[in-house]
Design a protein around this motif. Structure first.
Motif, short mmCIF file in Angstrom:
data_model
loop_
_atom_site.label_atom_id
_atom_site.label_comp_id
_atom_site.label_asym_id
_atom_site.label_seq_id
_atom_site.Cartn_x
_atom_site.Cartn_y
_atom_site.Cartn_z
N TYR A 25 12.69 -33.25 -7.60
CA TYR A 25 12.01 -32.29 -8.47
C TYR A 25 11.76 -31.02 -7.66
O TYR A 25 11.33 -31.09 -6.52
CB TYR A 25 10.63 -32.80 -8.93
CG TYR A 25 10.66 -34.05 -9.77
CD1 TYR A 25 11.82 -34.47 -10.41
CD2 TYR A 25 9.51 -34.82 -9.92
CE1 TYR A 25 11.84 -35.62 -11.18
CE2 TYR A 25 9.51 -35.98 -10.68
CZ TYR A 25 10.69 -36.37 -11.31
OH TYR A 25 10.69 -37.50 -12.06
N SER A 27 9.87 -28.09 -8.72
CA SER A 27 8.50 -27.58 -8.80
C SER A 27 7.78 -28.31 -9.92
O SER A 27 8.43 -28.88 -10.80
CB SER A 27 8.51 -26.08 -9.04
OG SER A 27 9.15 -25.83 -10.27
N GLN A 32 1.98 -30.72 -15.14
CA GLN A 32 1.67 -31.25 -13.81
C GLN A 32 0.81 -30.27 -13.02
O GLN A 32 -0.18 -30.66 -12.39
CB GLN A 32 2.97 -31.56 -13.06
CG GLN A 32 3.73 -32.73 -13.68
CD GLN A 32 5.18 -32.81 -13.25
OE1 GLN A 32 5.66 -32.00 -12.46
NE2 GLN A 32 5.89 -33.80 -13.79
N GLY A 52 8.65 -35.84 -22.21
CA GLY A 52 9.67 -34.89 -21.76
C GLY A 52 9.06 -33.70 -21.03
O GLY A 52 9.76 -32.88 -20.48
N THR A 53 7.74 -33.63 -21.01
CA THR A 53 7.09 -32.51 -20.34
C THR A 53 6.76 -32.86 -18.89
O THR A 53 6.27 -32.03 -18.14
CB THR A 53 5.77 -32.15 -21.05
OG1 THR A 53 5.01 -33.35 -21.19
CG2 THR A 53 6.04 -31.56 -22.41
N GLY A 54 7.01 -34.12 -18.52
CA GLY A 54 6.68 -34.56 -17.17
C GLY A 54 5.27 -35.13 -17.10
O GLY A 54 4.65 -35.17 -16.03
N THR A 56 4.20 -38.18 -17.31
CA THR A 56 4.03 -39.41 -16.53
C THR A 56 3.72 -39.07 -15.08
O THR A 56 2.76 -39.59 -14.49
CB THR A 56 5.30 -40.28 -16.59
OG1 THR A 56 5.71 -40.36 -17.96
CG2 THR A 56 5.06 -41.65 -16.04
N ARG A 252 18.21 -31.67 -14.41
CA ARG A 252 16.80 -31.64 -14.06
C ARG A 252 16.50 -31.64 -12.57
O ARG A 252 15.49 -31.12 -12.13
CB ARG A 252 16.13 -32.85 -14.68
CG ARG A 252 15.06 -32.39 -15.59
CD ARG A 252 14.41 -33.49 -16.32
NE ARG A 252 13.97 -32.96 -17.59
CZ ARG A 252 13.66 -33.69 -18.62
NH1 ARG A 252 13.80 -34.99 -18.56
NH2 ARG A 252 13.24 -33.14 -19.71
P1 AMP Z 1 7.98 -37.59 -19.10
O1 AMP Z 1 7.43 -36.42 -19.89
O2 AMP Z 1 6.99 -38.18 -18.22
O3 AMP Z 1 8.67 -38.57 -20.02
O4 AMP Z 1 9.11 -37.01 -18.12
C1 AMP Z 1 10.32 -36.53 -18.58
C2 AMP Z 1 11.39 -36.44 -17.49
O5 AMP Z 1 11.12 -35.36 -16.62
C3 AMP Z 1 11.51 -37.65 -16.60
O6 AMP Z 1 12.88 -37.99 -16.57
C4 AMP Z 1 11.05 -37.19 -15.23
O7 AMP Z 1 11.79 -37.83 -14.22
C5 AMP Z 1 11.34 -35.72 -15.27
N1 AMP Z 1 10.40 -34.92 -14.48
C6 AMP Z 1 9.07 -35.10 -14.32
N2 AMP Z 1 8.54 -34.13 -13.55
C7 AMP Z 1 9.55 -33.30 -13.21
C8 AMP Z 1 9.63 -32.09 -12.43
N3 AMP Z 1 8.57 -31.56 -11.88
N4 AMP Z 1 10.84 -31.52 -12.30
C9 AMP Z 1 11.94 -32.06 -12.89
N5 AMP Z 1 11.92 -33.17 -13.64
C10 AMP Z 1 10.75 -33.80 -13.80
#
Ligand code: AMP
Length: 553
Positions: A25, A27, A32, A52-54, A56, A252
Motif C-alpha cells: 500500500y 498511502s 484510514q 472497498g474504501t479500505g 478493514t 492497487r
Molecule cells: P476494504 O474496504 O477493507 O474491503 O478494502 C478494499 C481493498 O483495498 C482491499 O483489497 C485492501 O487490500 C485494499 N486496501 C486497503 N487499504 C489500502 C491502501 N491504503 N492502499 C491500497 N489498497 C488498500
C-alpha cells in the motif's frame, strides 16, 4: 484522492508498518487517515464508509498496533454480518499481523464444526472475527471469554441490521467489559444504527467519507463486470481489439504493478510499471518512453500516476477498482487531455458494485456496461492485421527472390498460387491463430484399451531426435488452461508424476483459455485415465477426456 498523510506518520507500530510496506500500500486511504489516529488513542469511532474504501485496514492496523502479545486471550472482537466477510477480515488481520510472532486470529461462524473452533479458542487467540449468532453461542457456553477484550468492532452494521442481527449484537455488547473501545462501521446510518451508537459509544469520533462530485466530460466511461473470465484474460482481449494509442492501467498496490507488467510481457505486450518505490529518475524515464512511443502501456498505482500528463494516453483502464471516488476522477483525468477524447474502462467485481454506484453518483454520469470482445472479434481483428501486414510487405520489401521461390515450387509441384498462398498463411499464423478456437465439448465415447500399460510406454517407439514422439498419438483434453495459469511444464509435471508418463512420450501441448489439448501415446489404461480426472494442475482438476477427433497422428 488518497490522502496526503503517509503511513509512517500515523504512529502505527513497527511490525505493522513493515507488513504494510510488504503488502505494497502506498498511502492511507481517506478513511484510514481519519480513523487510525483516533483508534490508536483508544477512542470510540463511528465510521460511515463502504466496502472497498479500505475500512478493514482502517481498524485492523491501529488495533493490531495496540495488541498485547503476552496476553493470548481475545483482545479484539469483530462482528460481521456474513461468514464470507468474517473470513476475509480474519485474513486481512493475518496479513497485517505477519510480523507479530505467535499471533492468532480465529474466524467463527455457523456451519463450521464447533470442535475446530473450540480447539483453537482453547489454544489461545488474540483476535476473534465472527457472525453474531456463533459468537453468542460461544459466549453462552463460556468457550469464548471476553474479560480481556479491549476493542469491539461492528463491521457493516447496516447489513447486520438488515439480516436481523441487531438484537444479537446488542446482547453481545452487553456481555463485553465496561471499559472496551467500540468502532462501528456502516455504509449507511439508518436510525436504528444511530440509536445503537448513541446507547453504546462514548463520545465517538465521527468519520464520514463523502464523495465530492465532479464532472468528467471528455471521457467515455464503460465498465466490465468481472465474471468467469479472469481479469488478465479480459485485459489482453481488450488490448488486442480496442484501438488505443497509449493505455494507463491502474492497480492497487506496488507489487501488483510489477506483477501485471510481468504477465503482460509474458503475453507479448511491452509495458512498464510506475510505483512509489521506483526511483524518481527511472519514473521519469518511463514517462518519457511513453511520450516517445517506445512503450504504449504503463501500469501504475494512484500515487505514482499523480500529475502524470501524457497527451497520447487514450485509455485508462481501472484493473483494480479505486479506493474512493476521487481517486477514480483523478485516474480518468489522465486521459482526454488537451481536448482529446478519452476512454475509461473499469473492472468491477460483484462485491465492488457499491463503489461503481458511488462513482456514478460522484461523476454524475452513468457508466455503461461493456461486453468483452468475443472470439469472433479477436479473429476479425487478427485477420485484418494480417492483411495489413501483407499489404505493407508488398509495398515496402524487395520480393523478387521470394517470387522466384514460389514460382519454382509452383512448377515443380504443379499447384496453383492460391493453394500455395493458403499453405503459407497457415504456417505464418500457427503462433497466433487467425481462427480463435472455441471450446469444444468433451467426446462422449471413451474407448480405452484397459490392459495396456501407462502411456503405452512398452510399445511406443522413441521420439526422434528433437521431433515429436512417433507412433499413434491420441489427443486428450484437460480442463486446465491459461485462465488457471497453466504452462506446459505444469502439465508435463503432473502427467509424469501422477501416472508416470515420461516427458519424452508427451507430444504437442496446446494451451487455450480454459482448457488444453495434449497428445499422448495411444493406449492409456483405464486406471490411469480415472486417476487423471482428479489430479490437479494449478489447483484445477484435470478432468481429462478424449478430445473430439482425438486421433491426431
Ligand atoms: P476494504 O474496504 O477493507 O474491503 O478494502 C478494499 C481493498 O483495498 C482491499 O483489497 C485492501 O487490500 C485494499 N486496501 C486497503 N487499504 C489500502 C491502501 N491504503 N492502499 C491500497 N489498497 C488498500
Amino acid at each position: 484522492m488518497s490522502s496526503a498523510v503517509r503511513f509512517d506518520e500515523l504512529a502505527l507500530s513497527a511490525p505493522i508498518l513493515a507488513a504494510i510496506a510488504e503488502v505494497g500500500y502506498e498511502s492511507p486511504s481517506p478513511i484510514q487517515a481519519e480513523s487510525i489516529p483516533s483508534l490508536l488513542e483508544g477512542r470510540d469511532l463511528l465510521g460511515q464508509a463502504q466496502t472497498g474504501t479500505g475500512k478493514t485496514a482502517a481498524f485492523a492496523l491501529p488495533l493490531l498496533s495496540c495488541l498485547d502479545m503476552s496476553v493470548s486471550e481475545p483482545q479484539i472482537l469483530v462482528l460481521t454480518p456474513t461468514r464470507e466477510l468474517a473470513i476475509q477480515v480474519a485474513e486481512a488481520f493475518q496479513t497485517y499481523a505477519r510480523h507479530l510472532k505467535g499471533f492468532h486470529v480465529l474466524p467463527v461462524y455457523g456451519g463450521q464444526p464447533m470442535h475446530i473452533q473450540l480447539q483453537r479458542l482453547r489454544r489461545g487467540v488474540h483476535v476473534v472475527v465472527g457472525t453474531p449468532g456463533r459468537v453468542m453461542d460461544h459466549l453462552r457456553r463460556k468457550t469464548l471469554k471476553l474479560v480481556r477484550l479491549k476493542t469491539l468492532v461492528l463491521d457493516e452494521a447496516d447489513e447486520m441490521l438488515k439480516m436481523g442481527f441487531l438484537d444479537d449484537v446488542e446482547w453481545i455488547l452487553d456481555h463485553t467489559p465496561e471499559e472496551r473501545q467500540i468502532a462501528l462501521f456502516s455504509a449507511t446510518m439508518p436510525a436504528q444504527i444511530r440509536r445503537v451508537a448513541q446507547r453504546h459509544l462514548r463520545n465517538p469520533v465521527e468519520v464520514r467519507i463523502e464523495s465530492k462530485t465532479s464532472t468528467v466530460e471528455t471521457t467515455t466511461q464503460r465498465f466490465w463486470r468481472v465474471t468467469g473470465t479472469h481479469k488478465l484474460d479480459a485485459l489482453t482481449r481488450i488490448l488486442e481489439v480496442e484501438p488505443f494509442d497509449a493505455m494507463l492501467i491502474f492497480v492497487r498496490t506496488k507489487n501488483a504493478t510489477v506483477a501485471l507488467v510481468e504477465k503482460l510481457e509474458a503475453r507479448g505486450y511491452s509495458s512498464a510499471a510506475l510505483n512509489g518505490d521506483i526511483p524518481q529518475k527511472q519514473r521519469e524515464q518511463t514517462v518519457d518512453r511513453l511520450k516517445r512511443k517506445s512503450i504504449d502501456i504503463v501500469v501504475a498505482t494512484d500515487v505514482a500516476a499523480r500529475g502524470l500528463n501524457v497527451e497520447r494516453i487514450s485509455h485508462v483502464l481501472n484493473y483494480d477498482i479505486p479506493i474512493d471516488t476521487e481517486s477514480y476522477v483523478h485516474r480518468i483525468g489522465r486521459t482526454g487531455r488537451a481536448g482529446r477524447k478519452g476512454e475509461a474502462i473499469l473492472f468491477v467485481a460483484p462485491r465492488e458494485r457499491h463503489m461503481l454506484r458511488a462513482i456514478e453518483r460522484a461523476t454524475r454520469q452513468p457508466i455503461e456496461e461493456m461486453q468483452l470482445p468475443t472470439r469472433e472479434d479477436l479473429a476479425t481483428r487478427r485477420i485484418d492485421q494480417f492483411k495489413d501486414k501483407i499489404t505493407a510487405t508488398i509495398e515496402s520489401q524487395e520480393l523478387g527472390f521470394f517470387e522466384e521461390v514460389v514460382e519454382q515450387y509452383r512448377q515443380e509441384h504443379n499447384k496453383d498460387l492460391r493453394e500455395i498462398a493458403a499453405a503459407m498463411t497457415y504456417l505464418l499464423q500457427l503462433e497466433r491463430p487467425l481462427i480463435v478456437k472455441e471450446e469444444r465439448a468433451p467426446r462422449e465415447d471413451r474407448e480405452f484399451r484397459r490392459d495396456d500399460r501407462p502411456g503405452g510406454r512398452r510399445r511406443d517407439p522413441r521420439r526422434g531426435k528433437g521431433g515429436p514422439p512417433q507412433g499413434r498419438m491420441v489427443c486428450y483434453r484437460i480442463e486446465v488452461g491459461l485462465d488457471h495459469g497453466a504452462q506446459p511444464k505444469n502439465i508435463v509435471g503432473a502427467l509424469a508424476n501422477e501416472v508416470g508418463i515420461d516427458g519424452q512420450y508427451i507430444g504437442q501441448i496446446k494451451i487455450f483459455d480454459t482448457f488444453s489439448l495434449v497428445d499422448l501415446p495411444e493406449g492409456m489404461p483405464n486406471h490411469a485415465f480415472q486417476h487423471l480426472q482428479k489430479v490437479r494442475v494449478c489447483g484445477q482438476p484435470m478432468n481429462i477426456s478424449l478430445a473430439r477427433g482425438g486421433h491426431s497422428h
